[in-house]
Scaffold this motif. Structure first.
Motif, PDB file in Angstrom:
ATOM      1  N   GLY A 122       0.803  -1.208   0.000  1.00  0.00           N
ATOM      2  CA  GLY A 122       0.000   0.000   0.000  1.00  0.00           C
ATOM      3  C   GLY A 122       0.839   1.263   0.000  1.00  0.00           C
ATOM      4  N   MET A 123       0.125   2.396  -0.144  1.00  0.00           N
ATOM      5  CA  MET A 123       0.790   3.701  -0.194  1.00  0.00           C
ATOM      6  C   MET A 123       1.046   4.197   1.225  1.00  0.00           C
ATOM      7  N   THR A 124       1.974   3.531   1.872  1.00  0.00           N
ATOM      8  CA  THR A 124       2.404   3.862   3.227  1.00  0.00           C
ATOM      9  C   THR A 124       3.921   4.022   3.208  1.00  0.00           C
ATOM     10  N   PRO A 125       4.491   4.662   4.225  1.00  0.00           N
ATOM     11  CA  PRO A 125       5.959   4.764   4.256  1.00  0.00           C
ATOM     12  C   PRO A 125       6.644   3.406   4.162  1.00  0.00           C
ATOM     13  N   PHE A 126       6.107   2.383   4.844  1.00  0.00           N
ATOM     14  CA  PHE A 126       6.703   1.056   4.736  1.00  0.00           C
ATOM     15  C   PHE A 126       6.600   0.543   3.314  1.00  0.00           C
ATOM     16  N   GLY A 127       5.445   0.732   2.687  1.00  0.00           N
ATOM     17  CA  GLY A 127       5.256   0.229   1.330  1.00  0.00           C
ATOM     18  C   GLY A 127       6.191   0.864   0.338  1.00  0.00           C
ATOM     19  N   TRP A 128       6.309   2.196   0.374  1.00  0.00           N
ATOM     20  CA  TRP A 128       7.149   2.817  -0.658  1.00  0.00           C
ATOM     21  C   TRP A 128       8.641   2.707  -0.359  1.00  0.00           C
ATOM     22  N   ARG A 129       9.009   2.297   0.869  1.00  0.00           N
ATOM     23  CA  ARG A 129      10.436   2.087   1.179  1.00  0.00           C
ATOM     24  C   ARG A 129      10.842   0.621   1.128  1.00  0.00           C
ATOM     25  N   PHE A 130       9.874  -0.270   0.953  1.00  0.00           N
ATOM     26  CA  PHE A 130      10.151  -1.697   1.057  1.00  0.00           C
ATOM     27  C   PHE A 130      11.210  -2.156   0.063  1.00  0.00           C
ATOM     28  N   MET A 131      11.073  -1.806  -1.207  1.00  0.00           N
ATOM     29  CA  MET A 131      12.007  -2.304  -2.212  1.00  0.00           C
ATOM     30  C   MET A 131      13.403  -1.695  -2.065  1.00  0.00           C
ATOM     31  N   ALA A 135      16.648  -4.009  -1.851  1.00  0.00           N
ATOM     32  CA  ALA A 135      17.849  -3.794  -2.666  1.00  0.00           C
ATOM     33  C   ALA A 135      19.074  -3.606  -1.785  1.00  0.00           C
ATOM     34  N   GLY A 136      18.937  -2.847  -0.694  1.00  0.00           N
ATOM     35  CA  GLY A 136      20.071  -2.650   0.207  1.00  0.00           C
ATOM     36  C   GLY A 136      20.524  -3.942   0.844  1.00  0.00           C
ATOM     37  N   THR A 137      19.574  -4.777   1.264  1.00  0.00           N
ATOM     38  CA  THR A 137      19.927  -6.054   1.893  1.00  0.00           C
ATOM     39  C   THR A 137      20.586  -7.010   0.894  1.00  0.00           C
ATOM     40  N   LEU A 138      19.991  -7.135  -0.285  1.00  0.00           N
ATOM     41  CA  LEU A 138      20.571  -8.030  -1.287  1.00  0.00           C
ATOM     42  C   LEU A 138      21.956  -7.573  -1.722  1.00  0.00           C
ATOM     43  N   SER A 139      22.194  -6.265  -1.726  1.00  0.00           N
ATOM     44  CA  SER A 139      23.520  -5.775  -2.124  1.00  0.00           C
ATOM     45  C   SER A 139      24.587  -6.224  -1.134  1.00  0.00           C
ATOM     46  N   ILE A 140      24.228  -6.369   0.137  1.00  0.00           N
ATOM     47  CA  ILE A 140      25.181  -6.879   1.133  1.00  0.00           C
ATOM     48  C   ILE A 140      25.556  -8.316   0.800  1.00  0.00           C
ATOM     49  N   LEU A 178      14.328   6.656  -2.622  1.00  0.00           N
ATOM     50  CA  LEU A 178      15.038   7.411  -3.652  1.00  0.00           C
ATOM     51  C   LEU A 178      15.592   6.426  -4.673  1.00  0.00           C
ATOM     52  N   LEU A 179      16.121   6.932  -5.773  1.00  0.00           N
ATOM     53  CA  LEU A 179      16.542   6.064  -6.875  1.00  0.00           C
ATOM     54  C   LEU A 179      17.966   5.546  -6.742  1.00  0.00           C
ATOM     55  N   ASP A 180      18.814   6.252  -6.007  1.00  0.00           N
ATOM     56  CA  ASP A 180      20.243   5.938  -6.048  1.00  0.00           C
ATOM     57  C   ASP A 180      20.570   4.559  -5.481  1.00  0.00           C
ATOM     58  N   ILE A 181      19.775   4.071  -4.531  1.00  0.00           N
ATOM     59  CA  ILE A 181      20.036   2.738  -3.985  1.00  0.00           C
ATOM     60  C   ILE A 181      19.841   1.675  -5.056  1.00  0.00           C
ATOM     61  N   PHE A 182      18.938   1.936  -6.005  1.00  0.00           N
ATOM     62  CA  PHE A 182      18.705   0.974  -7.086  1.00  0.00           C
ATOM     63  C   PHE A 182      19.821   1.037  -8.131  1.00  0.00           C
ATOM     64  N   VAL A 183      20.363   2.229  -8.375  1.00  0.00           N
ATOM     65  CA  VAL A 183      21.557   2.320  -9.228  1.00  0.00           C
ATOM     66  C   VAL A 183      22.674   1.502  -8.616  1.00  0.00           C
ATOM     67  N   MET A 184      22.897   1.692  -7.304  1.00  0.00           N
ATOM     68  CA  MET A 184      23.932   0.936  -6.607  1.00  0.00           C
ATOM     69  C   MET A 184      23.715  -0.564  -6.751  1.00  0.00           C
TER      70      MET A 184
END
Length: 523
Positions: A122-131, A135-140, A178-184
């Motif tokens: 859903g359109m909640t802070p958790f929802g829009w920050r989930f991915m 991405a941050g976890t998988l990058s580790i 934000l987009l930069d974590i996905f670029v990373m």
């Protein structure tokens, strides 16, 4: 008789540990990073910094397939206020749908990734920050695995992953839409695929050396799925932000140089001619054509909709299918040129802007969120604060500067491919920003550095390997090196723990917040 054993060991050194710990160790480090990134992910319960653009663009992609204009602006954020209360009526109503088309400065893939979380939760802070957290976890995990492959050491792989998990900037971007974590993420994934491809290509050369008749240039290396996967990842990086392009160019060069080096290492008489005649065309297909296709496919929503910016749908459809296709391509190319022009002309000042050389010492971080006058009940003092400060862990960043210098010396002295790869990736991510500032005085921010943080952690792990010494080094040498590396890791952990409250929006006293502002320029 062919000396297969010596050639194989030189081309593909064996791992020091078994496959079980090779996966279990990195997975445990990634799990630790996941806890840091997902715990209280919905805090602060507000739209922070540039989330105001990307979360609404992502929601628009879910609803319409393209970005649409929304209510309000930076001075009157009606849409943001409605989202926080659960009201999804955030888009402008237009007499003609084309009038609501929104001009956006970045390709759509990163916003589609944000949209996945919005669709799931859903359109909640958790929802829009989930991915971003995913991405941050998988990058580790990816960093730990690729560093293990490069060093043949699970310990050093886990060290690199742990350092990435403990970086403040990486944490903040992993908890923000934000987009930069996905670029990373896509840059690191592309790099990891190329390192894997390097091993597989060398194994094929070693097998050919043992089983086939020798030639001056060597064999074609055939189907290389890992290099194709790298092309997909690098195309995805560019489809999130154009800043992925310098990495793509650098990694194309890196992969081709590795092919030349492999042919030379196996002892061919004409290794470079063999690489140009047998490897260059497949490399261009995998690392030029494939990324271009991925980038174009990321715009499918724009091509399929009449409501995208500059789409010119009505005129295109009125003149037949051939003209429709040609005019669609023309409109799309024109749009890309507009975007490039926008970025080169982006010189408007901002309170949190900084210069690329200031990033190296964390001089001016970005305040993503700050509330400095909260009720006393929140922290037990007269004045409470909440902050999300986009800043790296200083102990890690300052040590990384010395590590990069050490890698330069190491590469000049030994031409070690690992040092060269890390240095090239770092240069591809940092030097273009230096050029943009010198040429255009372009507005830029510290968080543009997040794609480089994995390579900083990798540099520290490589230098940590030098400090530890070889496995067969004297016990005192290994013990001393282990103590030094362990002490440094502990310092990074303590430094991260100290900053954590102002990275994750914890409610603390104003005095505690001020104590964590290590420089006046952080305020």
């Amino acid at each position: 008789m062919k000396n297969w054993g010596v050639s194989a060991q030189r081309l593909v050194p064996p791992m020091q540990e078994g496959a079980l710990w090779g996966w279990l160790g990195p997975a445990l480090v990634a799990a630790f990073g996941a806890i840091l990134r997902f715990f209280r992910l919905g805090e602060p319960h507000s739209v922070v910094f540039d989330e105001t653009y990307y979360i609404k663009d992502a929601y628009s992609l879910l609803k319409y397939g393209v970005e649409r204009t929304f209510l309000g602006d930076s001075k009157n954020p009606i849409a943001d206020q409605r989202l926080i209360t659960g009201n999804l009526d955030i888009f402008k109503q237009c007499a003609e749908s084309a009038e609501c088309a929104s001009y956006v400065a970045h390709p759509p893939l990163g916003k589609w990734m944000i949209a996945v979380g919005e669709w799931m939760f859903g359109m909640t802070p958790f929802g829009w920050r989930f991915m971003a957290a995913v991405a941050g976890t998988l990058s580790i995990l990816i960093l730990a695995r690729v560093t293990r492959r490069m060093t043949r050491s699970t310990l050093l792989g886990c060290l690199a992953g742990l350092l990435l998990a403990l970086d403040g900037l990486h944490l903040v971007l992993s908890r923000t839409a934000l987009l930069d974590i996905f670029v990373m993420f896509w840059v690191l994934a592309g790099f990891a695929c190329l390192v894997t491809d390097r091993d597989h290509a060398r194994r094929r050369l070693a097998d050919w050396y043992e089983r086939s008749r020798l030639s001056d240039q060597g064999p074609r290396l055939g189907w290389r799925p890992w290099r194709l996967a790298a092309g997909v990842c690098m195309g995805a990086a560019c489809a999130v932000k154009w800043s992925g392009l310098p990495f793509l160019l650098a990694f194309f060069l890196l992969s081709f140089v590795w092919d030349m080096g492999a042919r030379r290492a196996v002892g061919l008489r004409q290794p470079y001619r063999g690489a140009f005649s047998l490897d260059l065309a497949p490399a261009m297909g995998a690392l030029a054509a494939v990324p271009a296709a991925v980038f174009t496919l990321s715009w499918t929503g724009w091509f399929a909709s009449a409501h995208g910016w500059g789409r010119n749908w009505e005129q295109a459809t009125s003149s037949g299918p051939v003209f429709f296709v040609l005019d669609s391509v023309r409109s799309w190319v024109k749009y890309q040129l507009q975007v490039l022009g926008y970025h080169t002309g982006l010189v408007e000042g901002h309170p949190y802007q900084s210069k690329p050389w200031e990033w190296l010492v964390l001089k001016r971080p970005v305040s993503f969120h700050y509330e400095g006058d909260l009720p006393p009940a929140g922290c037990g003092a007269d004045k409470c604060s909440q902050a999300v400060l986009g800043v790296g862990t200083p102990a890690l960043w300052y040590a990384a500067l010395f590590a990069l210098v050490a890698l330069i010396v190491w590469y000049v002295a030994t031409r070690d491919w690992r040092a060269g790869a890390v240095l090239l990736a770092y240069a591809a991510g940092w030097l273009p920003w230096v050029y943009y500032w010198l040429a255009d005085k372009r507005t830029m921010y510290l968080f543009y550095m997040v794609p480089l943080v994995p390579f900083m952690a990798m540099a520290l792990a490589l230098v940590g390997g030098l400090v530890l010494g070889r496995q067969n080094a004297p016990p005192m040498r290994r013990a001393g090196g282990g103590a030094a590396v362990g002490a440094f890791t502990l310092v990074v952990l303590i430094n991260f723990w100290w900053l954590y409250p102002v990275l994750s929006s914890e409610t603390i006293t104003h005095a505690q917040w001020w104590a964590r502002m290590l420089m006046r320029s952080w305020v």
